[in-house]
Design a protein around this motif. Structure first.
Motif, PDB file in Angstrom:
ATOM      1  N   GLY A   1       1.122  -1.427  -0.068  1.00 30.29           N
ATOM      2  CA  GLY A   1       0.184  -0.214   0.296  1.00 30.29           C
ATOM      3  C   GLY A   1       1.040   1.578  -0.112  1.00 30.29           C
ATOM      4  O   GLY A   1       0.073   1.945   0.346  1.00 30.29           O
ATOM      5  N   ILE A   2       2.474   0.713  -0.029  1.00 26.26           N
ATOM      6  CA  ILE A   2       3.076   2.372  -0.400  1.00 26.26           C
ATOM      7  C   ILE A   2       3.747   2.308  -1.721  1.00 26.26           C
ATOM      8  O   ILE A   2       4.239   1.245  -2.866  1.00 26.26           O
ATOM      9  CB  ILE A   2       4.546   2.174   0.354  1.00 26.26           C
ATOM     10  CG1 ILE A   2       3.395   2.336   1.907  1.00 26.26           C
ATOM     11  CG2 ILE A   2       4.886   3.014   0.276  1.00 26.26           C
ATOM     12  CD1 ILE A   2       3.241   4.002   2.411  1.00 26.26           C
ATOM     13  N   ASP A   3       3.751   3.631  -2.161  1.00 29.18           N
ATOM     14  CA  ASP A   3       3.535   4.044  -4.137  1.00 29.18           C
ATOM     15  C   ASP A   3       4.983   4.949  -4.033  1.00 29.18           C
ATOM     16  O   ASP A   3       5.092   6.043  -3.872  1.00 29.18           O
ATOM     17  CB  ASP A   3       2.753   4.874  -4.868  1.00 29.18           C
ATOM     18  CG  ASP A   3       3.601   4.220  -6.161  1.00 29.18           C
ATOM     19  OD1 ASP A   3       4.064   4.040  -6.726  1.00 29.18           O
ATOM     20  OD2 ASP A   3       2.378   5.130  -7.182  1.00 29.18           O
ATOM     21  N   PRO A   4       6.287   3.639  -4.569  1.00 31.95           N
ATOM     22  CA  PRO A   4       7.743   5.221  -4.009  1.00 31.95           C
ATOM     23  C   PRO A   4       8.063   5.540  -5.981  1.00 31.95           C
ATOM     24  O   PRO A   4       7.640   4.284  -6.528  1.00 31.95           O
ATOM     25  CB  PRO A   4       8.465   4.110  -3.721  1.00 31.95           C
ATOM     26  CG  PRO A   4       7.769   2.705  -3.734  1.00 31.95           C
ATOM     27  CD  PRO A   4       6.172   2.853  -3.519  1.00 31.95           C
ATOM     28  N   PRO A   5       8.900   6.189  -5.815  1.00 36.43           N
ATOM     29  CA  PRO A   5       9.133   6.729  -7.290  1.00 36.43           C
ATOM     30  C   PRO A   5       9.399   5.091  -7.716  1.00 36.43           C
ATOM     31  O   PRO A   5      10.398   4.318  -7.304  1.00 36.43           O
ATOM     32  CB  PRO A   5      10.016   7.178  -7.240  1.00 36.43           C
ATOM     33  CG  PRO A   5       9.959   7.978  -5.082  1.00 36.43           C
ATOM     34  CD  PRO A   5       9.752   7.483  -5.090  1.00 36.43           C
ATOM     35  N   GLU A   6       9.380   5.417  -9.515  1.00 40.49           N
ATOM     36  CA  GLU A   6      10.039   3.905 -10.079  1.00 40.49           C
ATOM     37  C   GLU A   6      12.038   5.003 -10.649  1.00 40.49           C
ATOM     38  O   GLU A   6      12.335   5.398 -10.571  1.00 40.49           O
ATOM     39  CB  GLU A   6       9.552   3.841 -11.007  1.00 40.49           C
ATOM     40  CG  GLU A   6      10.227   2.815 -12.236  1.00 40.49           C
ATOM     41  CD  GLU A   6      10.858   1.523 -11.595  1.00 40.49           C
ATOM     42  OE1 GLU A   6      11.946   1.150 -12.424  1.00 40.49           O
ATOM     43  OE2 GLU A   6       9.811   1.119 -10.990  1.00 40.49           O
ATOM     44  N   ASN A   7      13.123   3.416  -9.880  1.00 39.48           N
ATOM     45  CA  ASN A   7      14.440   3.836 -10.065  1.00 39.48           C
ATOM     46  C   ASN A   7      14.514   3.659 -11.094  1.00 39.48           C
ATOM     47  O   ASN A   7      15.159   4.845 -11.778  1.00 39.48           O
ATOM     48  CB  ASN A   7      14.927   3.089  -9.101  1.00 39.48           C
ATOM     49  CG  ASN A   7      15.405   3.316  -7.619  1.00 39.48           C
ATOM     50  OD1 ASN A   7      15.127   4.912  -7.635  1.00 39.48           O
ATOM     51  ND2 ASN A   7      15.908   2.823  -6.863  1.00 39.48           N
ATOM     52  N   MET A   8      13.998   3.319 -12.498  1.00 35.57           N
ATOM     53  CA  MET A   8      14.420   2.689 -13.792  1.00 35.57           C
ATOM     54  C   MET A   8      13.991   3.690 -15.137  1.00 35.57           C
ATOM     55  O   MET A   8      12.573   2.452 -14.827  1.00 35.57           O
ATOM     56  CB  MET A   8      15.026   1.140 -14.233  1.00 35.57           C
ATOM     57  CG  MET A   8      16.349   1.049 -13.095  1.00 35.57           C
ATOM     58  SD  MET A   8      17.771   2.140 -13.907  1.00 35.57           S
ATOM     59  CE  MET A   8      18.863   0.968 -13.624  1.00 35.57           C
ATOM     60  N   VAL A   9      13.538   4.302 -14.912  1.00 34.20           N
ATOM     61  CA  VAL A   9      12.807   5.034 -15.860  1.00 34.20           C
ATOM     62  C   VAL A   9      13.147   4.202 -18.144  1.00 34.20           C
ATOM     63  O   VAL A   9      11.472   3.757 -17.985  1.00 34.20           O
ATOM     64  CB  VAL A   9      12.655   6.596 -16.847  1.00 34.20           C
ATOM     65  CG1 VAL A   9      12.536   6.854 -17.547  1.00 34.20           C
ATOM     66  CG2 VAL A   9      12.192   7.379 -15.164  1.00 34.20           C
ATOM     67  N   ARG A  10      14.096   4.606 -18.133  1.00 37.02           N
ATOM     68  CA  ARG A  10      14.622   3.681 -20.124  1.00 37.02           C
ATOM     69  C   ARG A  10      15.486   2.358 -19.521  1.00 37.02           C
ATOM     70  O   ARG A  10      16.426   2.580 -18.534  1.00 37.02           O
ATOM     71  CB  ARG A  10      14.717   5.151 -20.673  1.00 37.02           C
ATOM     72  CG  ARG A  10      13.894   5.924 -20.748  1.00 37.02           C
ATOM     73  CD  ARG A  10      13.814   6.617 -21.442  1.00 37.02           C
ATOM     74  NE  ARG A  10      12.822   8.340 -22.259  1.00 37.02           N
ATOM     75  CZ  ARG A  10      11.969   8.447 -22.109  1.00 37.02           C
ATOM     76  NH1 ARG A  10      11.886   7.447 -23.064  1.00 37.02           N
ATOM     77  NH2 ARG A  10      11.355   8.997 -22.419  1.00 37.02           N
ATOM     78  N   CYS A  11      15.556   1.452 -20.785  1.00 38.24           N
ATOM     79  CA  CYS A  11      15.945   1.222 -20.973  1.00 38.24           C
ATOM     80  C   CYS A  11      17.978   1.716 -21.003  1.00 38.24           C
ATOM     81  O   CYS A  11      17.879   2.748 -21.608  1.00 38.24           O
ATOM     82  CB  CYS A  11      15.680  -0.291 -21.637  1.00 38.24           C
ATOM     83  SG  CYS A  11      17.786  -1.297 -21.919  1.00 38.24           S
ATOM     84  N   MET A  12      18.967   1.160 -20.046  1.00 34.27           N
ATOM     85  CA  MET A  12      20.019   1.726 -20.907  1.00 34.27           C
ATOM     86  C   MET A  12      20.387   2.465 -22.070  1.00 34.27           C
ATOM     87  O   MET A  12      21.041   3.093 -22.631  1.00 34.27           O
ATOM     88  CB  MET A  12      21.376   0.926 -19.965  1.00 34.27           C
ATOM     89  CG  MET A  12      21.891   0.293 -20.805  1.00 34.27           C
ATOM     90  SD  MET A  12      23.302  -0.668 -20.600  1.00 34.27           S
ATOM     91  CE  MET A  12      24.193   0.403 -21.925  1.00 34.27           C
ATOM     92  N   SER A  13      19.566   1.461 -22.824  1.00 30.65           N
ATOM     93  CA  SER A  13      20.379   1.930 -24.474  1.00 30.65           C
ATOM     94  C   SER A  13      18.932   2.025 -24.800  1.00 30.65           C
ATOM     95  O   SER A  13      18.975   2.524 -25.941  1.00 30.65           O
ATOM     96  CB  SER A  13      20.007   0.097 -25.480  1.00 30.65           C
ATOM     97  OG  SER A  13      21.038  -0.882 -25.117  1.00 30.65           O
ATOM     98  N   ASP A  14      18.057   3.238 -24.309  1.00 31.39           N
ATOM     99  CA  ASP A  14      17.431   4.265 -24.653  1.00 31.39           C
ATOM    100  C   ASP A  14      17.350   5.220 -24.092  1.00 31.39           C
ATOM    101  O   ASP A  14      17.363   6.073 -23.628  1.00 31.39           O
ATOM    102  CB  ASP A  14      15.842   3.239 -23.916  1.00 31.39           C
ATOM    103  CG  ASP A  14      14.950   4.891 -25.206  1.00 31.39           C
ATOM    104  OD1 ASP A  14      14.886   5.054 -26.005  1.00 31.39           O
ATOM    105  OD2 ASP A  14      13.473   4.594 -25.029  1.00 31.39           O
ATOM    106  N   ASN A  15      18.565   5.846 -24.016  1.00 31.24           N
ATOM    107  CA  ASN A  15      19.492   6.928 -23.376  1.00 31.24           C
ATOM    108  C   ASN A  15      20.583   7.440 -24.218  1.00 31.24           C
ATOM    109  O   ASN A  15      21.298   6.921 -25.033  1.00 31.24           O
ATOM    110  CB  ASN A  15      19.702   6.649 -21.989  1.00 31.24           C
ATOM    111  CG  ASN A  15      19.324   6.472 -20.887  1.00 31.24           C
ATOM    112  OD1 ASN A  15      18.920   7.535 -20.340  1.00 31.24           O
ATOM    113  ND2 ASN A  15      18.999   5.049 -21.085  1.00 31.24           N
TER     114      ASN A  15
END
Length: 647
Positions: free
Chosen positions: A462-476
């Protein structure tokens, strides 16, 4: 045909940004109930799948009508992109084949890496489990799953025994004349306070049991550090709290490393000298739980200690009146930014809540990082972003990522190869580059999996922390965006507690840009020291700062507005610069997290040491250019749907 379309729709939903984290698709200043009323993606308990699909379609339409201006027409079906698809269909299989070939038992260097390989579960393949950091997670996955199942069950039992119905059975009634919503028996605020009391009490008890099981008697060291930090915040005069907080916590990073977690035998030797009366220290060291080296993962706790102290410090300055009352906000419907920035109530900064937050079990070991204010707010009111469907899809994504990592470890032995440092002349420039490339993917996956596992645990709780990984490293392709999207919760923590207080990057003019780069240098120096007090990580932090500078200068020299009449030329120009960015980011991360500076030098020498290596390098740059153009189009597609991300 309909089943095929349904399958594609489900796949699109599975890999949507909304499934990953609603923070990516909803503005941080937008209250959740406003989003649900306009473009609901969080289905009510009584909604049907068809209702949910209709709501999602409305949400997409809503974002599309508010999309960012100056978006370009789609290029997915143009001859240019058909050529790019051909490049992908050719290059990607070759990339995998190159590292698979050097991982075969027939390769000359295989006998050197075989001792690092373990028996795998895929028939005929050994597994590369030589990375100590990932190995500790992989080997304990069965036990972690057991804890994840037991934790919610124990919370439900606790709620049942301790009358959780004081807040769970509250029903809202129409607003009263005074503007405040009332409920049957309890006001909304009183119900929220009861929910906080119930949940924080359980988190406090479970955290003490959890940390004792993990660290045994060393849990006393952890609790001792937490107590000292709490006293700094609550007993020192206000003006000394920030300075004392930073000195204490950064000092703890160095002290923990220097004294290697303060073994009890060393404490006993200090007390008794060498007279032989300190055997109790060795006995205590032998009962230090499942993870005797508590200091290895304590760095993440340091961030929560600083968060509590500074949130408390800023709350003191805002006690002249409640920001919620001044802004006439609904405390049960705060936006994500308000949850972080608006202080908790004065009595919420209690020692019980502090321990429950600092040692919150789902996020204790690796994060993601949640600020104290946000934790307290979500304890009072369950985040509207948490739904059964979204959590289920997130769990499926985690399992897919875990299986992907298992396949990589069974068929690509890049980590073991870099460990043994074999004869590099046995590899072609293409193979060397791909070994480095897949080594970075291993790093990305080994960080993604624990972060997503523990975030999934928090979502189930029941806790929503931020997502740490947004995109794959090949999409940066941008160093700045890469920094924002890699360990994103840490980046948000850095921005709130370091970058903004020291000035950020808002100053205009050339000197403002210089100051921004200096601030980046200070930030990445802290980031490097926080990761580990090693020279190669310090060099990584400085390299990242160095590689940010060309991007900042190029943005100043080639502003987008001057190329408004020539968007294609500007896209090509940005693509050329992005290729250089990608190469620099790969070099920096190889130095910091894989092979070090000496290994990078050997890799560069092997690639540029002959004519074939130069030809390969030119071809690789062309392939990177193609990949960058696809990345540009992915972000343009997001803009067409009203999603504007900074990473």
């Amino acid at each position: 045909m309909s089943s095929w379309i349904s399958w594609l729709s489900g796949l699109r939903r599975l890999y949507s940004l909304d499934t990953l984290d609603t923070r990516f698709t909803i503005s941080s200043t937008t209250p959740p109930k406003q989003v649900n009323s306009e473009s609901s993606t969080a289905e009510p308990a009584t909604s049907s799948p068809q209702d949910t699909q209709n709501d999602q379609a409305k949400g997409t339409a809503k974002r599309a009508t508010s999309r960012a201006p100056n978006t370009q027409p789609s290029r997915w079906n143009t001859p240019e992109f058909y050529f790019y698809y051909l490049v992908f269909l050719t290059a990607v299989p070759m990339m995998f084949k190159s590292v698979y070939d050097v991982s075969k038992p027939t390769h000359p260097n295989y006998p050197k890496i075989e001792p690092l390989l373990s028996n795998g579960w895929i028939p005929g393949r050994k597994v590369d489990n030589s990375d100590a950091q990932y190995s500790s997670f992989r080997d304990n996955i069965p036990y972690l799953f057991i804890v994840v199942i037991l934790h919610p069950l124990l919370r439900r039992l606790y709620d049942y025994l301790c009358r959780a119905d004081t807040y769970t059975q509250v029903r809202q009634t129409p607003p009263a004349n005074n503007g405040f919503q009332l409920t049957q028996g309890l006001s909304v605020e009183a119900a929220a306070d009861a929910r906080l009391e119930q949940r924080a009490s359980f988190d406090f008890v479970f955290a003490l049991v959890f940390v004792t099981a993990l660290h045994g008697f060393s849990a006393l060291k952890v609790l001792g550090i937490l107590y000292l930090n709490y006293k700094i915040a609550t007993t020192l005069p206000k003006q000394y709290i920030p300075t004392a907080t930073w000195i204490f916590n950064v000092g703890m990073l160095f002290a923990n490393e220097l004294f290697q977690g303060y073994p009890f035998k060393d404490v006993a030797a200090f007390i008794h000298g060498n007279d032989g009366e300190g055997t109790w220290g060795a006995w205590l060291d032998g009962h230090c739980g499942l993870m005797s080296r508590w200091e290895v993962l304590f760095n993440i706790t340091v961030l929560r200690l600083i968060s509590f102290n500074l949130d408390y410090y800023w709350s003191i300055s805002m006690r002249g009146g409640s920001p919620i009352e001044k802004k006439q906000l609904d405390p049960s419907n705060l936006s994500e930014r308000d949850r972080v920035s608006i202080p908790a109530k004065t009595n919420d900064y209690s020692f019980r809540n502090y321990i429950a937050y600092a040692l919150y079990s789902p996020l204790y070991l690796t994060g993601p990082i949640l600020t104290f204010n946000d934790y307290i707010s979500q304890q009072r009111y369950r985040a509207a972003s948490i739904t059964r469907q979204r959590t289920t899809l997130y769990a499926i994504r985690f399992i897919v990522a875990l299986l992907t990592m298992e396949i990589v470890c069974h068929f690509i032995y890049a980590v073991a190869i870099f460990h043994v440092q074999p004869d590099w002349e046995a590899y072609t420039p293409f193979q060397l580059s791909m070994l480095g490339y897949f080594n970075l993917h291993h790093i990305w996956l080994k960080l993604l999996l624990p972060w997503r596992f523990f975030r999934l645990w928090a979502l189930l709780d029941g806790i929503d922390p931020p997502e740490n990984m947004v995109r794959c490293m090949s999409d940066n392709y941008s160093a700045l965006a890469f920094w924002r999207g890699w360990h994103r919760s840490f980046n948000r923590w850095i921005v709130r507690y370091i970058f903004v207080p020291i000035g950020g990057s808002r100053s205009g003019g050339p000197w403002g840009k210089v100051r921004a780069v200096v601030n980046f240098l200070a930030v990445f120096t802290f980031v490097a020291l926080w990761h580990d007090i090693q020279l190669r990580l310090l060099m990584w932090g400085w390299l990242i700062t160095l590689f940010v500078a060309p991007e900042v200068l190029a943005t100043m020299a080639f502003p987008r507005r001057r190329w408004a009449a020539r968007p294609n030329a500007y896209r090509v120009l940005c693509g050329v610069g992005a290729v250089g960015n990608v190469l620099m980011m790969m070099a920096a991360n190889l130095v910091g997290f894989a092979i070090g500076l000496d290994g990078l030098q050997a890799l560069v020498k092997a690639i540029f040491g002959n004519y074939s290596g130069l030809v390969f390098f030119a071809t690789a740059c062309g392939a990177l250019f193609v990949g960058v153009q696809v990345m540009f189009e992915v972000r343009e597609e997001e803009l067409r749907h009203g999603i504007k991300m900074k990473c």
